[in-house]
Write a protein that holds these residues in place. Sequence first.
Motif, PDB file in Angstrom:
ATOM      1  N   SER A 148       0.828  -1.201   0.000  1.00 20.96           N
ATOM      2  CA  SER A 148       0.000   0.000   0.000  1.00 20.96           C
ATOM      3  C   SER A 148       0.862   1.251   0.000  1.00 20.96           C
ATOM      4  CB  SER A 148      -0.929   0.000   1.216  1.00 20.96           C
ATOM      5  OG  SER A 148      -1.803  -1.108   1.185  1.00 20.96           O
ATOM      6  N   ALA A 149       1.971   1.227   0.756  1.00 21.30           N
ATOM      7  CA  ALA A 149       2.870   2.372   0.775  1.00 21.30           C
ATOM      8  C   ALA A 149       3.485   2.609  -0.606  1.00 21.30           C
ATOM      9  CB  ALA A 149       3.970   2.154   1.816  1.00 21.30           C
ATOM     10  N   VAL A 150       3.871   1.523  -1.271  1.00 16.15           N
ATOM     11  CA  VAL A 150       4.432   1.653  -2.623  1.00 16.15           C
ATOM     12  C   VAL A 150       3.382   2.200  -3.583  1.00 16.15           C
ATOM     13  CG1 VAL A 150       5.322   0.353  -4.605  1.00 16.15           C
ATOM     14  CG2 VAL A 150       6.185  -0.116  -2.311  1.00 16.15           C
ATOM     15  N   LEU A 151       2.132   1.768  -3.435  1.00 19.30           N
ATOM     16  CA  LEU A 151       1.064   2.266  -4.307  1.00 19.30           C
ATOM     17  C   LEU A 151       0.796   3.749  -4.055  1.00 19.30           C
ATOM     18  CD1 LEU A 151      -1.460  -0.734  -4.284  1.00 19.30           C
ATOM     19  CD2 LEU A 151       0.285  -0.151  -5.993  1.00 19.30           C
ATOM     20  N   VAL A 152       0.981   4.188  -2.806  1.00 12.68           N
ATOM     21  CA  VAL A 152       0.860   5.620  -2.521  1.00 12.68           C
ATOM     22  C   VAL A 152       1.960   6.386  -3.254  1.00 12.68           C
ATOM     23  CG1 VAL A 152       1.114   7.378  -0.724  1.00 12.68           C
ATOM     24  CG2 VAL A 152      -0.322   5.389  -0.315  1.00 12.68           C
ATOM     25  N   LEU A 153       3.199   5.866  -3.198  1.00 12.11           N
ATOM     26  CA  LEU A 153       4.292   6.496  -3.938  1.00 12.11           C
ATOM     27  C   LEU A 153       4.014   6.479  -5.437  1.00 12.11           C
ATOM     28  CD1 LEU A 153       7.440   5.073  -2.083  1.00 12.11           C
ATOM     29  CD2 LEU A 153       6.417   7.344  -1.849  1.00 12.11           C
ATOM     30  N   ALA A 154       3.405   5.382  -5.910  1.00 11.05           N
ATOM     31  CA  ALA A 154       3.069   5.276  -7.333  1.00 11.05           C
ATOM     32  C   ALA A 154       2.038   6.329  -7.725  1.00 11.05           C
ATOM     33  CB  ALA A 154       2.541   3.878  -7.649  1.00 11.05           C
ATOM     34  N   SER A 155       1.037   6.538  -6.877  1.00 14.10           N
ATOM     35  CA  SER A 155       0.023   7.552  -7.177  1.00 14.10           C
ATOM     36  C   SER A 155       0.636   8.939  -7.139  1.00 14.10           C
ATOM     37  CB  SER A 155      -1.138   7.448  -6.180  1.00 14.10           C
ATOM     38  OG  SER A 155      -0.733   7.825  -4.876  1.00 14.10           O
ATOM     39  N   ASP A 156       1.657   9.123  -6.286  1.00 11.54           N
ATOM     40  CA  ASP A 156       2.317  10.425  -6.183  1.00 11.54           C
ATOM     41  C   ASP A 156       3.052  10.795  -7.466  1.00 11.54           C
ATOM     42  OD1 ASP A 156       3.178  12.739  -4.557  1.00 11.54           O
ATOM     43  OD2 ASP A 156       5.167  11.841  -4.766  1.00 11.54           O
ATOM     44  N   THR A 157       3.446   9.788  -8.259  1.00  6.90           N
ATOM     45  CA  THR A 157       4.114  10.080  -9.529  1.00  6.90           C
ATOM     46  C   THR A 157       3.161  10.665 -10.560  1.00  6.90           C
ATOM     47  OG1 THR A 157       3.696   7.893 -10.511  1.00  6.90           O
ATOM     48  CG2 THR A 157       5.684   8.139  -9.154  1.00  6.90           C
ATOM     49  N   SER A 158       1.853  10.444 -10.356  1.00  7.82           N
ATOM     50  CA  SER A 158       0.828  10.911 -11.312  1.00  7.82           C
ATOM     51  C   SER A 158       1.134  10.443 -12.724  1.00  7.82           C
ATOM     52  CB  SER A 158       0.708  12.442 -11.270  1.00  7.82           C
ATOM     53  OG  SER A 158       0.301  12.887  -9.997  1.00  7.82           O
ATOM     54  N   ASP A 159       1.637   9.228 -12.835  1.00  9.78           N
ATOM     55  CA  ASP A 159       2.000   8.683 -14.147  1.00  9.78           C
ATOM     56  C   ASP A 159       1.886   7.162 -14.088  1.00  9.78           C
ATOM     57  OD1 ASP A 159       3.971   7.455 -16.143  1.00  9.78           O
ATOM     58  OD2 ASP A 159       4.002   9.553 -16.765  1.00  9.78           O
ATOM     59  N   PRO A 160       1.076   6.557 -14.952  1.00  5.42           N
ATOM     60  CA  PRO A 160       0.899   5.097 -14.907  1.00  5.42           C
ATOM     61  C   PRO A 160       2.177   4.320 -15.189  1.00  5.42           C
ATOM     62  CG  PRO A 160      -0.195   6.051 -16.828  1.00  5.42           C
ATOM     63  CD  PRO A 160       0.198   7.188 -15.954  1.00  5.42           C
ATOM     64  N   VAL A 161       3.024   4.822 -16.089  1.00  3.66           N
ATOM     65  CA  VAL A 161       4.270   4.121 -16.407  1.00  3.66           C
ATOM     66  C   VAL A 161       5.203   4.131 -15.205  1.00  3.66           C
ATOM     67  CG1 VAL A 161       6.328   4.115 -17.868  1.00  3.66           C
ATOM     68  CG2 VAL A 161       4.085   4.611 -18.867  1.00  3.66           C
ATOM     69  N   ARG A 162       5.347   5.291 -14.581  1.00  7.92           N
ATOM     70  CA  ARG A 162       6.228   5.387 -13.417  1.00  7.92           C
ATOM     71  C   ARG A 162       5.663   4.598 -12.244  1.00  7.92           C
ATOM     72  NH1 ARG A 162       8.033  11.797 -13.791  1.00  7.92           N
ATOM     73  NH2 ARG A 162       8.798  11.661 -15.930  1.00  7.92           N
ATOM     74  N   GLY A 163       4.342   4.586 -12.128  1.00 11.89           N
ATOM     75  CA  GLY A 163       3.732   3.752 -11.096  1.00 11.89           C
ATOM     76  C   GLY A 163       4.052   2.293 -11.310  1.00 11.89           C
ATOM     77  N   GLY A 164       4.036   1.864 -12.568  1.00 14.43           N
ATOM     78  CA  GLY A 164       4.395   0.484 -12.890  1.00 14.43           C
ATOM     79  C   GLY A 164       5.851   0.188 -12.601  1.00 14.43           C
ATOM     80  N   ILE A 165       6.717   1.186 -12.805  1.00 14.85           N
ATOM     81  CA  ILE A 165       8.144   1.006 -12.527  1.00 14.85           C
ATOM     82  C   ILE A 165       8.372   0.772 -11.036  1.00 14.85           C
ATOM     83  CG2 ILE A 165      10.370   2.204 -12.462  1.00 14.85           C
ATOM     84  CD1 ILE A 165       9.582   3.549 -15.109  1.00 14.85           C
ATOM     85  N   LEU A 166       7.722   1.576 -10.195  1.00 14.01           N
ATOM     86  CA  LEU A 166       7.884   1.406  -8.748  1.00 14.01           C
ATOM     87  C   LEU A 166       7.372   0.039  -8.303  1.00 14.01           C
ATOM     88  CD1 LEU A 166       6.929   4.908  -7.267  1.00 14.01           C
ATOM     89  CD2 LEU A 166       9.167   4.014  -7.952  1.00 14.01           C
ATOM     90  N   ALA A 167       6.243  -0.385  -8.852  1.00 11.43           N
ATOM     91  CA  ALA A 167       5.698  -1.693  -8.497  1.00 11.43           C
ATOM     92  C   ALA A 167       6.612  -2.820  -8.977  1.00 11.43           C
ATOM     93  CB  ALA A 167       4.304  -1.861  -9.089  1.00 11.43           C
ATOM     94  N   THR A 168       7.290  -2.604 -10.100  1.00 15.13           N
ATOM     95  CA  THR A 168       8.242  -3.602 -10.600  1.00 15.13           C
ATOM     96  C   THR A 168       9.392  -3.780  -9.628  1.00 15.13           C
ATOM     97  OG1 THR A 168       7.706  -3.120 -12.924  1.00 15.13           O
ATOM     98  CG2 THR A 168       9.826  -4.181 -12.480  1.00 15.13           C
TER      99      THR A 168
END
Length: 240
Positions: A148-168
């Motif tokens: 959930s914390a990583v997904l919060v950071l992903a949402s903070d990027t405001s970018d689906p590609v960057r969100g996917g990078i963090l989740a990777t």
Amino acid sequence: MNPGQIILEGSLLIAIPLSLLAGVITFISPCVLPLVPGYLGYVSGTAAPKSRVLAGSALFVLGFTTVFVSLGVLAGTAGLLFLARNPWIQAVLGGLVVLFGLAMVGQFGFLQKTLKLQVSPRVGLAGAPLLGVVFALGWSPCIGPTLSAVLVLASDTSDPVRGGILATFYSLGIGIPFLLIAAGFSWATKSVGFVKRHIRGFNIFGGSVLILIGLLMVTGLWGRIMLWIQEVSGGFQLVL
């Protein structure tokens, strides 16, 4: 610039190691690490050669990585649509990260419940990816706060590609230790024993990191630190 290229700015280069660390913390958590031998046997079958164990483990990692990256893309998209970088929204998201950190150190029992999906994939290589999906969707008390914390950071990027990078990178934090153990590296197996003996300390450390990040977001210092990093690095960008 080629449309297929991805620019990693200073802020993302800070979030990437945090996501990787969150994955490692998830792997060494008390509801994942003790189950590793069982998962290895389940995805490869009993008395399997090392090559089969490694192949099954890779497919298992692929299964949960697919789920986590999909969630990261969705989180980045949500940030884009709902303006996650708004100070008020950042404060709310930061509060959630603090909550997840407190859950990781043992607070808030309602966040530590495990959702067990009634799915029984076949034993062996064919069922390994599905078992990885089930693992990801199980939302155990150890996966939930860090993911959930990583997904919060992903949402903070405001970018689906960057969100996917963090989740990777979060998935790599879980998957790489799993694969090292599957490959039979003795030092990796010995490290597991050390972690088991000090698992409470690792949990407290991981929860403390999440609480710190959350507080930085609540106070607005997270955004200021990211801007400062951008200025110090002179707008450094890594193009992939």
